[in-house]
Design an enzyme around this catalytic site. Structure first.
Site, short mmCIF file in Angstrom:
data_model
loop_
_atom_site.label_atom_id
_atom_site.label_comp_id
_atom_site.label_asym_id
_atom_site.label_seq_id
_atom_site.Cartn_x
_atom_site.Cartn_y
_atom_site.Cartn_z
N LYS A 1 0.82 -1.04 -0.11
CA LYS A 1 0.05 0.07 -0.06
C LYS A 1 0.76 1.30 0.00
O LYS A 1 2.00 1.12 0.40
CB LYS A 1 -0.78 0.11 1.40
CG LYS A 1 -2.22 0.85 1.07
CD LYS A 1 -3.20 0.07 0.25
CE LYS A 1 -4.67 0.85 0.24
NZ LYS A 1 -5.57 -0.08 -0.01
N1 GLU Z 1 -7.41 0.09 -3.33
C1 GLU Z 1 -7.96 -1.21 -3.63
C2 GLU Z 1 -8.06 -2.05 -2.42
O1 GLU Z 1 -8.11 -1.54 -1.29
C3 GLU Z 1 -7.56 -1.91 -4.88
C4 GLU Z 1 -6.04 -2.50 -4.79
C5 GLU Z 1 -5.50 -3.15 -6.02
O2 GLU Z 1 -6.47 -3.10 -6.96
O3 GLU Z 1 -4.31 -3.18 -6.22
O4 GLU Z 1 -8.54 -3.31 -2.33
#
Ligand code: GLU
Length: 416
Positions: free
Chosen positions: A104
């Site tokens: 993240k």
């Molecule tokens: N931000 C989204 C999540 O929290 C998607 C992450 C992604 O597609 O890599 O799952």
């Protein structure tokens, strides 16, 4: 009371370790973050003054494949929040059995206060700062809170320019025109809908007759509101950062989405028989399905007892604290946990990544069918573990997800 999301992650791991016997070394491994990068991002503001923002990119685990997870822009972002979100991504990709890890990123910034050009400069400089730890086989970012396809396009451009060739697979959630996937934007909402449908089948309830309340009206909240509205369910309330809007007779979601798309806030929307409520009040209104689709730590030990619904469908990451979880479970509320409920987004991100690698693009039917298959299969596995062991769905989901990561750790062993 400030709740640290990374402490919550640790507590959630403890709950699972009580249920499954794991080598203590592996248990230690699961708790730890592989790497965290903190960067300073200086940018020239439009008025000629320089400002420096702080950004992060965290890999919780790349043991099962490249890191995967979004980038958020928000004044709440801090290292512990990003560490927690990265860890939840590991469980999410593992639960769906995707060959990916968890990562993240984020920048501590209020994007509403930046012009589009400032936002672009911020994104480009952030990408340059984290460039050594991202890449199609290292870590693949995606949109999250307050970031979108345009932001992904800038990231892809910086990365590609630096490498001297176009590399679409460095990010997902891109615009379709430069290697994005159809159905990616709606994917989290579609996945939530499939999981809710599957849950209603098990509980023998008719989804169309459900009265729904949604906290959050961004990409996740907006799409699930629209999908459920088109499906015939009544949406009693939605909210954004300015507060919520409630109507006993149900809201016209199309009208509210149009309002939102003009950049307007819900607090300024006026209509007969519609009343304005706060985000806190919204959570405790009586309904059938409550969908927290905003920030983490919204349902806590303080308000859990007042939650008045049959099902909680977690669109946000980490909206319910472990103490609140116990209260909801004792009240007989069926909580569909985040790592399952909102995993449609990362699932279609994975499809986008595969399409980029193959340079062969799917149609919307294929995207949605494959998403439905993967997410409903994951739901079925979670449901059977929860029945077999008489556990909440969250603990069952964590048992599956953590066991897969633990197995990979055991098989690979410790380097050197
Ligand atoms: N931000 C989204 C999540 O929290 C998607 C992450 C992604 O597609 O890599 O799952």
């Amino acid at each position: 009371m400030e709740i640290n999301p990374f402490e919550i992650v640790q507590k959630q791991i403890d709950v699972v370790l009580e249920e499954i016997s794991l080598d203590p070394n592996t248990g230690q491994f699961l708790r730890r973050i592989e790497r965290s990068l903190i960067v300073s991002i200086p940018i020239m503001m439009d008025d000629g003054k320089m400002k420096i923002f702080e950004g992060y990119r965290v890999h919780h685990s790349t043991i099962r494949g490249p890191g995967k997870g979004g980038i958020r822009y928000s004044p709440h972002v801090n290292l512990d929040e990003v560490k927690a979100l990265a860890t939840w991504m590991t469980w999410k990709t593992s639960l769906l059995n995707l060959p990916l890890g968890g990562a993240k990123g984020g920048i501590c910034v209020d994007p509403m206060k930046l012009s589009k050009r400032e936002l672009e400069r911020l994104t480009r400089r952030y990408t340059a700062e984290i460039i050594n730890i991202i890449g199609p086989d290292i870590d693949i970012p995606a949109p999250d809170m307050n970031t979108n396809a345009q932001v992904m396009a800038w990231i892809m451009d910086v990365y590609s320019m630096q490498k001297g060739r176009t590399i679409p697979g460095v990010v997902t959630g891109k615009p379709i025109e430069i290697g994005g996937s159809v159905g990616r934007e709606s994917a989290t909402g579609m996945g939530m809908f499939y999981v809710l449908q599957a849950s209603c089948n098990k509980l023998d309830i008719d989804l169309k007759s459900m009265r729904i309340i949604i906290q959050g009206f961004g990409n996740v909240g907006g799409w699930i509101a629209n999908i459920l509205y088109e499906n015939g369910s009544k949406i009693l309330a939605v909210s954004d950062i300015s507060g919520g809007i409630f109507s006993e007779n149900g809201l016209n979601i199309k009208e509210l989405l149009e309002w939102r798309n003009q950049g307007k806030l819900l607090k300024d929307f006026q209509k007969n028989n519609h009343k304005h409520i706060t985000n806190e009040e919204l959570l405790t209104q009586e309904c059938d399905v409550l969908i927290p689709a905003a920030l983490e730590n919204q349902i806590t030990e303080i308000n859990a007892d007042k939650i008045n619904c049959k099902i909680v469908l977690e669109g946000a990451n980490g909206p319910t604290t472990p103490d609140a979880d116990k209260i909801l479970y004792n009240k007989g509320i069926y909580v569909i946990p985040d790592i399952l409920a909102n995993s449609g987004g990362v699932c279609v991100s994975y499809f986008e990544y595969i399409q980029d690698i193959h340079s062969y693009f799917w149609d919307l039917d294929r995207v949605n069918q494959e998403l439905k298959k993967i997410i409903v299969d994951a739901f079925e596995s979670v449901y059977s573990v929860s029945k077999e062991r008489n556990l909440p769905l969250r603990t069952a989901a964590y048992i599956i997800a953590l066991s897969r990561v633990a197995k990979a750790i055991e098989l690979r062993g410790i380097f050197p």
